[in-house]
Design a protein around this motif. Structure first.
Motif, PDB file in Angstrom:
ATOM      1  N   THR A  11     -68.601 -44.884   0.205  1.00  0.00           N
ATOM      2  CA  THR A  11     -69.807 -44.086   0.454  1.00  0.00           C
ATOM      3  C   THR A  11     -69.505 -43.002   1.484  1.00  0.00           C
ATOM      4  OG1 THR A  11     -71.199 -45.994  -0.069  1.00  0.00           O
ATOM      5  CG2 THR A  11     -72.241 -44.188   1.159  1.00  0.00           C
ATOM      6  N   THR A  12     -68.789 -43.360   2.532  1.00  0.00           N
ATOM      7  CA  THR A  12     -68.405 -42.393   3.559  1.00  0.00           C
ATOM      8  C   THR A  12     -67.507 -41.308   2.965  1.00  0.00           C
ATOM      9  OG1 THR A  12     -68.632 -44.048   5.291  1.00  0.00           O
ATOM     10  CG2 THR A  12     -67.256 -42.149   5.802  1.00  0.00           C
ATOM     11  N   ALA A  13     -66.540 -41.708   2.161  1.00  0.00           N
ATOM     12  CA  ALA A  13     -65.646 -40.737   1.516  1.00  0.00           C
ATOM     13  C   ALA A  13     -66.429 -39.808   0.593  1.00  0.00           C
ATOM     14  CB  ALA A  13     -64.552 -41.467   0.741  1.00  0.00           C
ATOM     15  N   PHE A  14     -67.416 -40.362  -0.125  1.00  0.00           N
ATOM     16  CA  PHE A  14     -68.235 -39.533  -1.009  1.00  0.00           C
ATOM     17  C   PHE A  14     -69.044 -38.526  -0.194  1.00  0.00           C
ATOM     18  CE2 PHE A  14     -72.000 -38.455  -3.431  1.00  0.00           C
ATOM     19  CZ  PHE A  14     -71.421 -38.005  -4.605  1.00  0.00           C
ATOM     20  N   GLY A  15     -69.530 -38.940   0.971  1.00  0.00           N
ATOM     21  CA  GLY A  15     -70.260 -38.013   1.843  1.00  0.00           C
ATOM     22  C   GLY A  15     -69.394 -36.835   2.245  1.00  0.00           C
ATOM     23  N   ARG A  16     -68.133 -37.103   2.594  1.00  0.00           N
ATOM     24  CA  ARG A  16     -67.198 -36.009   2.944  1.00  0.00           C
ATOM     25  C   ARG A  16     -66.963 -35.106   1.739  1.00  0.00           C
ATOM     26  NH1 ARG A  16     -64.524 -40.301   5.600  1.00  0.00           N
ATOM     27  NH2 ARG A  16     -63.065 -40.453   3.860  1.00  0.00           N
ATOM     28  N   GLU A  17     -66.793 -35.717   0.580  1.00  0.00           N
ATOM     29  CA  GLU A  17     -66.553 -34.966  -0.653  1.00  0.00           C
ATOM     30  C   GLU A  17     -67.750 -34.066  -0.977  1.00  0.00           C
ATOM     31  OE1 GLU A  17     -65.499 -36.166  -5.261  1.00  0.00           O
ATOM     32  OE2 GLU A  17     -65.344 -37.705  -3.714  1.00  0.00           O
ATOM     33  N   LEU A  18     -68.943 -34.614  -0.812  1.00  0.00           N
ATOM     34  CA  LEU A  18     -70.157 -33.840  -1.069  1.00  0.00           C
ATOM     35  C   LEU A  18     -70.261 -32.669  -0.099  1.00  0.00           C
ATOM     36  CD1 LEU A  18     -72.872 -33.288  -2.413  1.00  0.00           C
ATOM     37  CD2 LEU A  18     -73.870 -35.094  -0.993  1.00  0.00           C
ATOM     38  N   LEU A  19     -70.009 -32.912   1.175  1.00  0.00           N
ATOM     39  CA  LEU A  19     -70.078 -31.825   2.147  1.00  0.00           C
ATOM     40  C   LEU A  19     -69.075 -30.735   1.804  1.00  0.00           C
ATOM     41  CD1 LEU A  19     -71.479 -30.919   4.844  1.00  0.00           C
ATOM     42  CD2 LEU A  19     -69.308 -31.536   5.881  1.00  0.00           C
ATOM     43  N   ASP A  20     -67.881 -31.111   1.386  1.00  0.00           N
ATOM     44  CA  ASP A  20     -66.858 -30.122   1.015  1.00  0.00           C
ATOM     45  C   ASP A  20     -67.283 -29.271  -0.179  1.00  0.00           C
ATOM     46  OD1 ASP A  20     -65.216 -30.962   3.060  1.00  0.00           O
ATOM     47  OD2 ASP A  20     -63.912 -32.180   1.775  1.00  0.00           O
ATOM     48  N   ALA A  21     -68.142 -29.807  -1.042  1.00  0.00           N
ATOM     49  CA  ALA A  21     -68.608 -29.062  -2.212  1.00  0.00           C
ATOM     50  C   ALA A  21     -69.771 -28.128  -1.878  1.00  0.00           C
ATOM     51  CB  ALA A  21     -69.019 -30.026  -3.317  1.00  0.00           C
ATOM     52  N   LEU A  22     -70.430 -28.371  -0.749  1.00  0.00           N
ATOM     53  CA  LEU A  22     -71.545 -27.508  -0.327  1.00  0.00           C
ATOM     54  C   LEU A  22     -70.992 -26.215   0.266  1.00  0.00           C
ATOM     55  CD1 LEU A  22     -73.802 -30.238   1.303  1.00  0.00           C
ATOM     56  CD2 LEU A  22     -74.412 -28.828  -0.676  1.00  0.00           C
ATOM     57  N   ARG A 141     -78.219 -23.236  -7.398  1.00  0.00           N
ATOM     58  CA  ARG A 141     -77.062 -23.352  -6.506  1.00  0.00           C
ATOM     59  C   ARG A 141     -76.559 -24.798  -6.420  1.00  0.00           C
ATOM     60  NH1 ARG A 141     -79.413 -22.119  -0.475  1.00  0.00           N
ATOM     61  NH2 ARG A 141     -80.983 -23.770  -0.401  1.00  0.00           N
ATOM     62  N   ALA A 142     -77.435 -25.763  -6.594  1.00  0.00           N
ATOM     63  CA  ALA A 142     -77.009 -27.163  -6.607  1.00  0.00           C
ATOM     64  C   ALA A 142     -76.227 -27.479  -7.878  1.00  0.00           C
ATOM     65  CB  ALA A 142     -78.201 -28.089  -6.458  1.00  0.00           C
ATOM     66  N   ASP A 147     -71.181 -29.237 -10.339  1.00  0.00           N
ATOM     67  CA  ASP A 147     -70.052 -28.823 -11.188  1.00  0.00           C
ATOM     68  C   ASP A 147     -68.743 -28.917 -10.418  1.00  0.00           C
ATOM     69  OD1 ASP A 147     -71.808 -28.321 -13.268  1.00  0.00           O
ATOM     70  OD2 ASP A 147     -71.768 -26.129 -13.025  1.00  0.00           O
ATOM     71  N   THR A 148     -68.756 -28.498  -9.154  1.00  0.00           N
ATOM     72  CA  THR A 148     -67.561 -28.573  -8.310  1.00  0.00           C
ATOM     73  C   THR A 148     -67.137 -30.019  -8.108  1.00  0.00           C
ATOM     74  OG1 THR A 148     -68.098 -26.509  -7.169  1.00  0.00           O
ATOM     75  CG2 THR A 148     -66.633 -28.033  -6.004  1.00  0.00           C
ATOM     76  N   LEU A 149     -68.091 -30.882  -7.778  1.00  0.00           N
ATOM     77  CA  LEU A 149     -67.777 -32.306  -7.593  1.00  0.00           C
ATOM     78  C   LEU A 149     -67.205 -32.923  -8.869  1.00  0.00           C
ATOM     79  CD1 LEU A 149     -70.805 -33.568  -5.489  1.00  0.00           C
ATOM     80  CD2 LEU A 149     -68.401 -33.651  -4.815  1.00  0.00           C
ATOM     81  N   ARG A 150     -67.832 -32.619  -9.987  1.00  0.00           N
ATOM     82  CA  ARG A 150     -67.385 -33.167 -11.266  1.00  0.00           C
ATOM     83  C   ARG A 150     -65.951 -32.708 -11.568  1.00  0.00           C
ATOM     84  NH1 ARG A 150     -71.355 -31.415 -13.854  1.00  0.00           N
ATOM     85  NH2 ARG A 150     -72.696 -33.213 -13.608  1.00  0.00           N
TER      86      ARG A 150
END
Length: 163
Positions: A11-22, A141-142, A147-150
């Protein structure tokens, strides 16, 4: 987009991944965190805030309702609406003054109409010992973020394959 998170570290790693995609500038973004009590909403919010550069504690805003963080990528407001029961209470909290940053909102269903102005809905649900996170883009924009995460996940999966 759905992803299985086997544990808190995932979950923590996914949070970092999500922030990087924003985008670098987080101002005006609203992320809605949905899920049952204990599903991981605060864990994900904490991961996003720490990934954005906060080094101290990240308390739950259950009683304060809003916890502000001034970070290099802009302000982040961790908002907990569990104790809010109307849109009027949301206005009283100064909701409109929080648009200079990214609003990460737990229990968004407590404020009718919030979905219409949000960018991303993130739903965490129990899945055996782990969790499943599902992202739904609520703005154009979301769509770029999901799309970036995928695409990053597809590349990551391809890199791990052994022929």
């Amino acid at each position: 987009m759905k992803t299985f998170l086997p544990d808190e570290a995932a979950t923590t790693a996914f949070g970092r991944e999500l922030l990087d995609a924003l985008p670098e500038d987080l101002a005006g973004w609203t992320l809605l965190l949905n899920g049952d009590l204990g599903a991981g909403k605060s864990t994900l919010a904490r991961a996003l805030i720490k990934a954005a550069g906060h080094t101290g504690a990240v308390p739950s805003p259950t009683y304060t309702l809003v916890e502000p963080y001034k970070l290099s990528r802009g302000n982040i407001y961790h908002v907990d609406l569990y104790r809010v029961s109307s849109a009027d209470e949301l206005r009283f909290l100064g909701w409109n003054e929080l648009d200079d940053g990214c609003r990460i909102v737990e229990w968004p269903d407590r404020a009718p109409g919030l979905v219409e102005e949000a960018d991303l809905s993130i739903t965490l649900s129990y899945d055996g010992e782990g969790r499943t996170v599902e992202l739904a883009a609520l703005s154009e924009r979301a769509n770029r973020v999901t799309d970036t995460l995928r695409a990053r996940r597809e590349v990551s999966t391809t890199d791990k394959r052994v022929d």
